[in-house]
Design an enzyme around this catalytic site. Structure first.
Site, PDB file in Angstrom:
ATOM      1  N   TYR A 104      65.034  48.682 129.244  1.00  0.00           N
ATOM      2  CA  TYR A 104      64.500  48.488 130.550  1.00  0.00           C
ATOM      3  C   TYR A 104      64.600  49.043 131.629  1.00  0.00           C
ATOM      4  O   TYR A 104      64.626  49.866 131.748  1.00  0.00           O
ATOM      5  CB  TYR A 104      65.205  46.495 130.297  1.00  0.00           C
ATOM      6  CG  TYR A 104      64.754  45.829 131.251  1.00  0.00           C
ATOM      7  CD1 TYR A 104      63.322  45.523 130.799  1.00  0.00           C
ATOM      8  CD2 TYR A 104      64.746  45.803 132.561  1.00  0.00           C
ATOM      9  CE1 TYR A 104      62.125  44.157 131.869  1.00  0.00           C
ATOM     10  CE2 TYR A 104      64.372  44.748 133.456  1.00  0.00           C
ATOM     11  CZ  TYR A 104      62.894  44.130 132.776  1.00  0.00           C
ATOM     12  OH  TYR A 104      62.323  42.912 133.392  1.00  0.00           O
ATOM     13  N   LYS A 175      61.935  42.618 128.317  1.00  0.00           N
ATOM     14  CA  LYS A 175      63.437  41.499 128.635  1.00  0.00           C
ATOM     15  C   LYS A 175      63.890  40.880 127.326  1.00  0.00           C
ATOM     16  O   LYS A 175      64.575  39.798 127.084  1.00  0.00           O
ATOM     17  CB  LYS A 175      62.302  40.256 129.880  1.00  0.00           C
ATOM     18  CG  LYS A 175      62.733  39.428 130.443  1.00  0.00           C
ATOM     19  CD  LYS A 175      62.889  40.211 131.848  1.00  0.00           C
ATOM     20  CE  LYS A 175      63.264  39.686 133.104  1.00  0.00           C
ATOM     21  NZ  LYS A 175      63.298  40.333 134.271  1.00  0.00           N
ATOM     22  N   GLU A 246      56.656  36.507 134.471  1.00  0.00           N
ATOM     23  CA  GLU A 246      57.608  37.875 134.924  1.00  0.00           C
ATOM     24  C   GLU A 246      56.282  38.068 135.121  1.00  0.00           C
ATOM     25  O   GLU A 246      55.799  38.180 135.617  1.00  0.00           O
ATOM     26  CB  GLU A 246      57.949  38.290 133.712  1.00  0.00           C
ATOM     27  CG  GLU A 246      58.779  39.791 134.046  1.00  0.00           C
ATOM     28  CD  GLU A 246      60.210  39.229 134.639  1.00  0.00           C
ATOM     29  OE1 GLU A 246      60.565  39.963 135.224  1.00  0.00           O
ATOM     30  OE2 GLU A 246      60.720  37.720 134.829  1.00  0.00           O
ATOM     31  N   ASP A 247      56.927  38.884 136.898  1.00  0.00           N
ATOM     32  CA  ASP A 247      56.117  39.594 137.578  1.00  0.00           C
ATOM     33  C   ASP A 247      55.000  39.366 137.596  1.00  0.00           C
ATOM     34  O   ASP A 247      54.296  39.924 137.836  1.00  0.00           O
ATOM     35  CB  ASP A 247      56.168  41.133 136.795  1.00  0.00           C
ATOM     36  CG  ASP A 247      57.670  41.545 137.424  1.00  0.00           C
ATOM     37  OD1 ASP A 247      58.267  41.642 137.592  1.00  0.00           O
ATOM     38  OD2 ASP A 247      57.667  42.976 136.721  1.00  0.00           O
ATOM     39  N   ASP A 270      61.903  36.504 138.501  1.00  0.00           N
ATOM     40  CA  ASP A 270      62.111  36.805 139.782  1.00  0.00           C
ATOM     41  C   ASP A 270      62.862  35.966 141.366  1.00  0.00           C
ATOM     42  O   ASP A 270      62.993  36.960 141.993  1.00  0.00           O
ATOM     43  CB  ASP A 270      60.759  37.686 140.503  1.00  0.00           C
ATOM     44  CG  ASP A 270      60.238  38.871 139.181  1.00  0.00           C
ATOM     45  OD1 ASP A 270      60.792  39.480 138.612  1.00  0.00           O
ATOM     46  OD2 ASP A 270      58.311  37.750 138.614  1.00  0.00           O
TER      47      ASP A 270
END
Length: 565
Positions: A104, A175, A246-247, A270
């Site tokens: 990661y 993740k 995510e992101d 996030d």
């Protein structure tokens, strides 16, 4: 056919020969017993020796050590993951603190940038806009039938690296690896997904090897309709799944979370995960100093969805400690590229407007420009906590940190931007500039700092302390939603595990090698909060504890029995 992976009983397998060896969830490689080799037609396909998983892991680790740079190590580990998942997680379990930065952050950032160059084997689902009429079919095509956790990205805001298109798939893969390695969620129940809505990154569009849809990003109603088609298809296919956003870019992250958080079990790591781990760290730091969070004054560099999400969690905790909402908000100062957020700034986003300072309250500040800089805020507000979520390196300057230390004997400085190349200041510099007084936590891993013959541990304020425990708690309790109360419970459980808060010395956060125990403790608190808030069936503490242990997968081989379709 659905296989039952959790039980310790023998697993009945319909596959044999080369097909079985190509199935990462089932492949044991050289660990297949002679009896299994007989029944599954594997003789001749494997070397003669029958090995234990410990022997396999030892060989894999030796091979891993032969690679000299982190990118090659990442590719090697991903290859093991795509060949033999049980061995992959056994290797991670034995070397977690060493390998977590490889699978990661920060190494995954490079992997995302070069995703199309290093691509070897498909993993997860690529849901592309041109195929939007077939989303239900694509979900049916998933190799895993009983999916319980999905991590989905659209690749637009990958770490601090921006738009990477389908290269962002590296983040859901990484993740979910941590959901398993840290939170014990079986890899059989996890699914990484990238929504391919195009890319505005010219490097990707002009790259002849780019594997995604070569088209500018769709946006607006077209974009939201596509995401909704995906969400509704997920609800039809796996109605009880935990979905993690995510992101996603700032402009989409908060609207998507607000739209769907009451429609299915979901959260945005996030925004909410970052807030939870940061809050837990700050509670622990405050307790270590003999105070409460309500006593701190907090300045943020970065007023996007992540920064504002952290701020709102801090405010909620301050209020739980006795402050009014007005008092709590007065202790939070948000700074972005245009300066301090005030009620006179135009074009603020909805989630930013609740975090502005009133200009009338700043009339006594010593200012020289209309735009109030970060240094102006530090000089006048005299914060005790400085948090960086800007994605811009080097903005916590020596002048700034020394100014903060001049009015705060024990400053808490948290440059949280990822990857390492984007960090606002390096821990070694912060320790030097404050003569060893600062308490430092970062988003990416850094080694301990040696200063004046003393070693200062640097806490990695990483979401991996939080989201695996949340996932485990949701699965064990059967929670139907992720509530603010569950996130607050996770933060408090993390704070209680702090060596510094418990013993007055040591690191702010537990050692990464202890993260599995931390995840179980967080899962217990999350599950209890879910029950209290009515989103999970109420059980006894003992029953919840047993459910957590039952759901906690261990990387061990099970015996196989042959069956037919």
């Amino acid at each position: 056919m659905e296989l039952e992976y959790e039980s310790k009983r023998p697993l009945y397998i319909p596959y044999a020969g080369p097909i079985l060896l190509e199935f990462p969830l089932l492949n044991k490689g050289s660990a297949f017993t002679n009896d299994e080799r007989n029944h599954f037609n594997l003789h001749g396909l494997l070397p003669e020796a029958v090995e234990t998983i410990e022997e396999q892991a030892e060989r894999a680790y030796r091979q891993y050590q032969d690679f000299k740079n982190d990118d090659d190590k990442h590719i090697y580990l991903r290859n093991i993951q795509d060949t033999n998942e049980t061995l992959f997680y056994r290797l991670l379990e034995a070397h977690l603190s060493e390998m977590m930065p490889i699978i990661y952050t920060p190494t995954v950032g490079e992997a995302c940038e070069h995703f199309s160059d290093i691509y070897r084997r498909a993993r997860g689902l690529f849901i592309s806009y041109p195929n939007r009429e077939h989303i239900d079919d694509m979900l049916q095509n998933a190799t895993k039938q009983n999916v319980k956790v999905i991590v989905v990205t659209d690749g637009e805001r990958i770490l601090g690296l921006g738009d990477q298109g389908i290269g962002g798939m590296g983040i859901p893969i990484g993740k979910l690896s941590l959901y398993t390695a840290c939170g014990g969620i079986s890899p059989a129940y996890t699914l990484p997904v990238v929504l391919d809505v195009g890319t505005n990154n010219p490097q990707r569009l002009n790259d002849p090897l780019y594997m995604g849809w070569r088209h500018p990003r769709i946006s607006g109603d077209e974009y939201y309709a596509f995401v909704d088609e995906f969400i509704q298809a997920v609800k039809r296919r796996w109605p009880n799944v935990l979905l993690q956003f995510e992101d996603f870019a700032q402009k989409n992250a908060t609207p998507l979370l607000n739209r769907y958080r009451d429609e299915l079990c979901c959260f945005n790591d996030d925004i909410q995960g970052t807030a939870a781990v940061t809050l837990g760290s700050l509670i622990a730091a405050s307790h270590a100093a003999g105070s409460q969070l309500r006593d701190q004054t907090v300045t943020f560099l970065g007023a996007g969805s992540a920064g504002c999400g952290i701020a709102e969690q801090i405010i909620a905790q301050m209020m739980s400690e006795g402050l009014s909402e007005i008092q709590a908000r007065a202790r939070i100062f948000m700074v972005d590229r245009f300066g301090l957020l005030t009620d006179k700034l135009p074009n603020l986003l909805d989630f930013q407007s609740k975090l502005v300072q009133k200009s009338d309250d700043l009339h006594h500040w010593n200012l020289h420009n209309d735009a109030i800089s970060l240094l102006d805020v530090v000089r006048n507000a005299k914060p005790t906590v400085l948090i960086g979520v800007s994605g811009q390196p080097g903005l916590f300057t020596e002048e700034l940190i020394r100014e903060m230390h001049s009015h705060c004997a024990r400053p808490i400085v948290m440059p949280l931007s990822n990857p390492t190349s984007r960090v606002e200041a390096r821990p070694e510099d912060i320790i030097n500039w404050t003569d060893g007084a600062a308490l430092v936590a970062t988003g990416s891993p850094f080694p301990p700092v040696s200063y004046k013959e003393k070693l200062y541990p640097i806490a990695q304020c990483n979401n991996s302390y939080i989201f695996p425990g949340i996932g485990l708690g949701v699965l064990a309790s059967g929670a139907s939603r992720v509530t603010d109360g569950m996130l607050m419970a996770a933060s408090r459980a993390l704070a209680e595990s702090s060596p510094l808060a418990r013993h007055g010395e040591g690191a702010l956060l537990p050692n990464i090698d202890d993260i599995q125990a931390v995840s179980k403790a967080i899962a217990m608190r999350v599950g209890q909060a879910a029950q209290l808030q009515g989103v999970a069936i109420v059980t006894s503490e003992e029953a919840l504890s047993k459910a957590i242990e039952h759901n906690y997968w261990q990387p061990q081989y099970r015996s196989y029995k042959r069956t037919s379709f």
